[in-house]
Motif scaffolding. Structure first.
Motif, PDB file in Angstrom:
ATOM      1  N   GLU A 131     -27.129 -36.663  15.518  1.00 57.49           N
ATOM      2  CA  GLU A 131     -28.517 -36.263  15.222  1.00 57.49           C
ATOM      3  C   GLU A 131     -28.586 -35.369  13.989  1.00 57.49           C
ATOM      4  O   GLU A 131     -29.521 -35.473  13.185  1.00 57.49           O
ATOM      5  N   LYS A 132     -27.601 -34.490  13.825  1.00 60.69           N
ATOM      6  CA  LYS A 132     -27.583 -33.638  12.637  1.00 60.69           C
ATOM      7  C   LYS A 132     -27.390 -34.475  11.378  1.00 60.69           C
ATOM      8  O   LYS A 132     -27.996 -34.186  10.329  1.00 60.69           O
ATOM      9  N   ALA A 133     -26.560 -35.519  11.474  1.00 62.92           N
ATOM     10  CA  ALA A 133     -26.342 -36.384  10.311  1.00 62.92           C
ATOM     11  C   ALA A 133     -27.623 -37.117   9.928  1.00 62.92           C
ATOM     12  O   ALA A 133     -27.965 -37.210   8.735  1.00 62.92           O
ATOM     13  N   LEU A 134     -28.347 -37.636  10.918  1.00 60.48           N
ATOM     14  CA  LEU A 134     -29.612 -38.311  10.603  1.00 60.48           C
ATOM     15  C   LEU A 134     -30.625 -37.337  10.011  1.00 60.48           C
ATOM     16  O   LEU A 134     -31.377 -37.689   9.095  1.00 60.48           O
ATOM     17  N   GLU A 135     -30.647 -36.127  10.531  1.00 64.62           N
ATOM     18  CA  GLU A 135     -31.568 -35.122   9.991  1.00 64.62           C
ATOM     19  C   GLU A 135     -31.208 -34.772   8.554  1.00 64.62           C
ATOM     20  O   GLU A 135     -32.090 -34.533   7.715  1.00 64.62           O
ATOM     21  N   GLN A 136     -29.927 -34.751   8.255  1.00 65.24           N
ATOM     22  CA  GLN A 136     -29.495 -34.358   6.922  1.00 65.24           C
ATOM     23  C   GLN A 136     -29.729 -35.449   5.884  1.00 65.24           C
ATOM     24  O   GLN A 136     -30.170 -35.156   4.762  1.00 65.24           O
ATOM     25  N   PHE A 137     -29.462 -36.697   6.250  1.00 63.06           N
ATOM     26  CA  PHE A 137     -29.471 -37.760   5.244  1.00 63.06           C
ATOM     27  C   PHE A 137     -30.794 -38.512   5.149  1.00 63.06           C
ATOM     28  O   PHE A 137     -31.152 -38.966   4.069  1.00 63.06           O
ATOM     29  N   VAL A 138     -31.520 -38.678   6.264  1.00 57.85           N
ATOM     30  CA  VAL A 138     -32.762 -39.463   6.221  1.00 57.85           C
ATOM     31  C   VAL A 138     -33.959 -38.721   6.792  1.00 57.85           C
ATOM     32  O   VAL A 138     -35.058 -39.284   6.877  1.00 57.85           O
ATOM     33  N   GLY A 139     -33.769 -37.471   7.232  1.00 58.63           N
ATOM     34  CA  GLY A 139     -34.897 -36.710   7.740  1.00 58.63           C
ATOM     35  C   GLY A 139     -35.108 -36.772   9.234  1.00 58.63           C
ATOM     36  O   GLY A 139     -36.091 -36.230   9.734  1.00 58.63           O
ATOM     37  N   GLY A 140     -34.228 -37.411   9.976  1.00 56.90           N
ATOM     38  CA  GLY A 140     -34.349 -37.443  11.428  1.00 56.90           C
ATOM     39  C   GLY A 140     -34.402 -38.857  11.970  1.00 56.90           C
ATOM     40  O   GLY A 140     -34.605 -39.839  11.238  1.00 56.90           O
ATOM     41  N   ALA A 141     -34.228 -38.958  13.301  1.00 50.35           N
ATOM     42  CA  ALA A 141     -34.219 -40.271  13.937  1.00 50.35           C
ATOM     43  C   ALA A 141     -35.587 -40.931  13.928  1.00 50.35           C
ATOM     44  O   ALA A 141     -35.690 -42.158  13.971  1.00 50.35           O
ATOM     45  N   ASP A 142     -36.659 -40.146  13.862  1.00 50.07           N
ATOM     46  CA  ASP A 142     -38.003 -40.731  13.858  1.00 50.07           C
ATOM     47  C   ASP A 142     -38.330 -41.438  12.550  1.00 50.07           C
ATOM     48  O   ASP A 142     -39.357 -42.125  12.454  1.00 50.07           O
ATOM     49  N   CYS A 143     -37.480 -41.296  11.537  1.00 48.97           N
ATOM     50  CA  CYS A 143     -37.684 -41.994  10.271  1.00 48.97           C
ATOM     51  C   CYS A 143     -36.862 -43.273  10.174  1.00 48.97           C
ATOM     52  O   CYS A 143     -36.971 -43.997   9.176  1.00 48.97           O
ATOM     53  N   CYS A 144     -36.042 -43.555  11.173  1.00 48.55           N
ATOM     54  CA  CYS A 144     -35.123 -44.689  11.107  1.00 48.55           C
ATOM     55  C   CYS A 144     -35.727 -45.930  11.752  1.00 48.55           C
ATOM     56  O   CYS A 144     -36.722 -45.861  12.482  1.00 48.55           O
ATOM     57  N   HIS A 145     -35.090 -47.050  11.499  1.00 48.78           N
ATOM     58  CA  HIS A 145     -35.468 -48.304  12.144  1.00 48.78           C
ATOM     59  C   HIS A 145     -35.200 -48.195  13.651  1.00 48.78           C
ATOM     60  O   HIS A 145     -34.352 -47.421  14.100  1.00 48.78           O
ATOM     61  N   SER A 146     -35.930 -48.960  14.433  1.00 49.12           N
ATOM     62  CA  SER A 146     -35.812 -48.867  15.887  1.00 49.12           C
ATOM     63  C   SER A 146     -34.407 -49.212  16.375  1.00 49.12           C
ATOM     64  O   SER A 146     -33.956 -48.690  17.398  1.00 49.12           O
ATOM     65  N   SER A 147     -33.688 -50.072  15.661  1.00 45.44           N
ATOM     66  CA  SER A 147     -32.323 -50.407  16.069  1.00 45.44           C
ATOM     67  C   SER A 147     -31.399 -49.199  15.961  1.00 45.44           C
ATOM     68  O   SER A 147     -30.510 -49.009  16.798  1.00 45.44           O
ATOM     69  N   VAL A 148     -31.606 -48.358  14.940  1.00 48.34           N
ATOM     70  CA  VAL A 148     -30.793 -47.150  14.790  1.00 48.34           C
ATOM     71  C   VAL A 148     -31.109 -46.153  15.901  1.00 48.34           C
ATOM     72  O   VAL A 148     -30.206 -45.543  16.496  1.00 48.34           O
ATOM     73  N   ALA A 149     -32.407 -45.987  16.201  1.00 45.39           N
ATOM     74  CA  ALA A 149     -32.796 -45.078  17.285  1.00 45.39           C
ATOM     75  C   ALA A 149     -32.249 -45.559  18.622  1.00 45.39           C
ATOM     76  O   ALA A 149     -31.792 -44.758  19.449  1.00 45.39           O
ATOM     77  N   LEU A 150     -32.272 -46.863  18.852  1.00 45.31           N
ATOM     78  CA  LEU A 150     -31.737 -47.406  20.106  1.00 45.31           C
ATOM     79  C   LEU A 150     -30.233 -47.195  20.198  1.00 45.31           C
ATOM     80  O   LEU A 150     -29.708 -46.849  21.270  1.00 45.31           O
ATOM     81  N   LEU A 151     -29.507 -47.383  19.095  1.00 40.55           N
ATOM     82  CA  LEU A 151     -28.063 -47.165  19.100  1.00 40.55           C
ATOM     83  C   LEU A 151     -27.738 -45.703  19.380  1.00 40.55           C
ATOM     84  O   LEU A 151     -26.848 -45.394  20.194  1.00 40.55           O
ATOM     85  N   LEU A 152     -28.449 -44.792  18.753  1.00 37.91           N
ATOM     86  CA  LEU A 152     -28.200 -43.372  18.973  1.00 37.91           C
ATOM     87  C   LEU A 152     -28.496 -42.987  20.423  1.00 37.91           C
ATOM     88  O   LEU A 152     -27.730 -42.235  21.045  1.00 37.91           O
ATOM     89  N   ALA A 153     -29.588 -43.497  20.988  1.00 38.16           N
ATOM     90  CA  ALA A 153     -29.917 -43.190  22.386  1.00 38.16           C
ATOM     91  C   ALA A 153     -28.859 -43.741  23.335  1.00 38.16           C
ATOM     92  O   ALA A 153     -28.501 -43.100  24.330  1.00 38.16           O
ATOM     93  N   THR A 154     -28.340 -44.915  23.042  1.00 39.28           N
ATOM     94  CA  THR A 154     -27.293 -45.498  23.884  1.00 39.28           C
ATOM     95  C   THR A 154     -26.018 -44.659  23.845  1.00 39.28           C
ATOM     96  O   THR A 154     -25.385 -44.422  24.880  1.00 39.28           O
ATOM     97  N   LEU A 155     -25.644 -44.200  22.661  1.00 40.07           N
ATOM     98  CA  LEU A 155     -24.447 -43.378  22.541  1.00 40.07           C
ATOM     99  C   LEU A 155     -24.627 -42.034  23.240  1.00 40.07           C
ATOM    100  O   LEU A 155     -23.690 -41.522  23.866  1.00 40.07           O
ATOM    101  N   LEU A 156     -25.827 -41.458  23.169  1.00 41.48           N
ATOM    102  CA  LEU A 156     -26.081 -40.180  23.839  1.00 41.48           C
ATOM    103  C   LEU A 156     -26.083 -40.341  25.351  1.00 41.48           C
ATOM    104  O   LEU A 156     -25.543 -39.493  26.079  1.00 41.48           O
ATOM    105  N   ALA A 157     -26.688 -41.425  25.854  1.00 45.02           N
ATOM    106  CA  ALA A 157     -26.768 -41.632  27.302  1.00 45.02           C
ATOM    107  C   ALA A 157     -25.400 -41.815  27.933  1.00 45.02           C
ATOM    108  O   ALA A 157     -25.235 -41.570  29.133  1.00 45.02           O
ATOM    109  N   ALA A 158     -24.424 -42.245  27.150  1.00 41.65           N
ATOM    110  CA  ALA A 158     -23.075 -42.441  27.684  1.00 41.65           C
ATOM    111  C   ALA A 158     -22.294 -41.144  27.803  1.00 41.65           C
ATOM    112  O   ALA A 158     -21.153 -41.158  28.271  1.00 41.65           O
ATOM    113  N   GLN A 159     -22.884 -40.010  27.420  1.00 33.41           N
ATOM    114  CA  GLN A 159     -22.186 -38.729  27.431  1.00 33.41           C
ATOM    115  C   GLN A 159     -22.430 -37.924  28.695  1.00 33.41           C
ATOM    116  O   GLN A 159     -22.061 -36.759  28.771  1.00 33.41           O
ATOM    117  N   GLY A 160     -23.081 -38.514  29.707  1.00 32.28           N
ATOM    118  CA  GLY A 160     -23.332 -37.780  30.943  1.00 32.28           C
ATOM    119  C   GLY A 160     -24.766 -37.314  31.052  1.00 32.28           C
ATOM    120  O   GLY A 160     -25.654 -37.747  30.317  1.00 32.28           O
TER     121      GLY A 160
END
Length: 367
Positions: A131-160
Motif C-alpha cells: 500500500e505504501k508503494a502504491l501511495e508513493q508511485f501512483v497516489g494510492g490504490a483508489d487511482c489504480c485499475h480494478s485488477s490491481v486493487a483486486l490483486l492487492l486485496a487478495t494478497l492482504l486477505a491471505a495474511q490473516g
C-alpha cells in the motif's frame, strides 16, 4: 523512498546472456552509424570509442518497455528483489501524476509494472509495504485499475485476520467510495481504461467483499451486513444487474449455512442420561471458572474421647447432656434424696434398724 533492494540476488546466467545480447543489438547500429561518417576523422573517432562508453550511452536510452520486460523475466526466474527494482525503475520513469493517469488503464505499462511489484513484494513477505508503494508511485490504490486493487486485496486477505480487515476497508473504499464520501472508482476511472475491463474488475471486487469477506466469514450477522452493503450501493458503482446477482448469491450462502447448522444439530449423537450429564458437566467446567477446593470435614470424635481431650463441649458418657434428665433439677433432687437415705442407713440408728430387720427375716426363715 522505498528501499526495494534489501537483499540483492544475482540474476541467472540466462538473463545475463539475454541482456548482453540485447545490448549488443543496440550497440551495433550505433557503431555502423558512426563508422559511416564521411570524413576520416569520424571513422577514427568511431574506431577509438571504447565499449564502455557505448554501453553507457545505450543504458541511458533503455525504454520503460525494456525495463518492464526485464522485471517480468526476473519475476519468472525467482529473482524477486531484481524484479521489484526493475518495476520501480519503470514507475520512477514517470511523474506521479502521469503514473496515476496510466494506472487507471488496464493495459498500460504502469499497471503491468504494479502487477510485477505487488507479486515480488508478496514473494519477499513484504505485503505490508504494498500500500505504501502504491501511495508513493501512483497516489494510492483508489487511482489504480480494478485488477490491481483486486490483486492487492487478495494478497492482504491471505495474511490473516488483520489482513482481511485491511482488505475489507480497501474494497469498500474502492467500490463505494468509503466513509469519506468519494466517488466510486468505476465512475472515476472507467473512461481512462482502454481495455474495457474496469467494470468486470469492480464487480469482482464487490463480490470478494460481500460474499467472501462478509457472508462466508465466521462473524455472526455477516450475511445481513453484506445484504445491507449491497442495498446501499451508490448508483453507478457497479454495472447493471450485478447488485441483484450478488444479493442472490449472498442469500444462497446464508441458506446453505442455515441448512448445515440444522443438519449438524439433527445428526448429533444422542447420548444416554449419565453420559449427557457428564458432557454437560464437562462443558460447564470448560466454560465456568474452577470451583474453590472444598475443605475436608472433621471426623466425628467419640464421646469418651471428646470428654477426655476437651474437644467437644458438654459431651458426657452414654449420651447424657447437661440440662436434660437425669441431669436437670428433678434428677438433682432425686439424687439428693438418695444420698440422704444412704447416710441415714449408715448412721447408728440406721444400723440398729438394719440389724432388727435382719433378725426378723432370720426368725421368719426358721419358722
Amino acid at each position: 523512498m522505498m528501499n526495494i533492494n534489501k537483499h540483492h540476488k544475482k540474476p541467472s546466467k540466462t538473463l545475463c546472456a539475454r541482456r548482453l545480447q540485447r545490448m549488443s543489438t543496440q550497440v551495433a547500429p550505433m557503431r555502423r552509424t558512426a563508422s559511416c561518417g564521411g570524413t576520416a576523422k569520424g571513422k577514427a573517432a568511431a574506431q577509438a570509442t571504447p565499449i564502455a562508453t557505448a554501453v553507457t550511452a545505450t543504458g541511458a536510452e533503455i525504454s520503460p518497455e525494456v525495463m518492464l520486460d526485464d522485471a517480468e523475466c526476473y519475476l519468472v526466474c525467482g529473482c524477486f528483489d531484481d524484479a521489484a527494482d526493475a518495476a520501480v525503475k519503470v514507475l520512477r520513469s514517470l511523474s506521479v501524476t502521469a503514473a496515476a493517469k496510466e494506472a487507471a488503464d488496464g493495459g498500460s505499462l504502469v499497471t503491468c509494472a504494479l502487477f510485477v511489484l505487488l507479486q515480488a513484494l508478496d514473494r519477499m513477505m513484504r505485503v505490508k509495504d504494498a500500500e505504501k508503494a502504491l501511495e508513493q508511485f501512483v497516489g494510492g490504490a483508489d487511482c489504480c485499475h480494478s485488477s490491481v486493487a483486486l490483486l492487492l486485496a487478495t494478497l492482504l486477505a491471505a495474511q490473516g485476520k488483520p489482513g482481511r480487515e485491511a482488505a475489507s476497508e480497501l474494497l469498500d473504499a474502492y467500490v463505494t467510495g468509503g466513509s469519506k464520501g468519494e466517488e466510486p472508482a468505476l465512475r472515476r476511472l472507467a473512461a481512462a481504461d482502454s481495455t474495457n475491463t474496469m467494470a468486470e474488475g469492480a464487480s469482482k471486487c464487490a463480490r470478494m467483499y460481500a460474499v467472501e469477506l462478509l457472508a462466508k466469514s465466521d462473524v455472526s450477522g455477516g450475511s445481513k451486513a453484506a445484504t445491507a452493503w449491497l442495498k446501499a450501493m451508490p448508483e453507478g458503482a457497479l454495472p447493471r444487474g450485478i447488485t441483484d446477482a450478488l444479493l442472490k448469491e449472498v442469500m444462497t450462502v446464508e441458506l446453505a449455512q442455515t441448512r448445515a447448522e440444522a443438519e449438524l444439530a439433527r445428526t448429533a449423537p444422542i447420548l444416554p442420561v449419565p453420559q449427557r450429564l457428564k458432557a454437560v458437566q464437562q462443558q460447564q467446567s470448560h466454560t465456568s471458572p474452577a470451583p474453590a477446593p472444598q475443605q475436608a470435614m472433621p471426623e466425628a470424635v467419640p464421646a469418651p474421647v471428646a470428654q477426655c481431650s476437651g474437644a467437644a463441649e458438654n459431651a458426657l458418657p452414654y449420651g447424657f447432656r447437661w440440662g436434660e434428665w437425669p441431669l436437670d433439677s428433678q434428677g438433682a433432687l432425686a439424687a439428693g434424696a438418695g444420698c440422704i437415705a444412704v447416710i441415714a442407713l449408715l448412721s447408728r440408728g440406721g444400723q440398729a434398724t438394719l440389724g432388727a430387720v435382719g433378725r426378723s427375716v432370720t426368725d421368719l426363715g426358721r419358722a
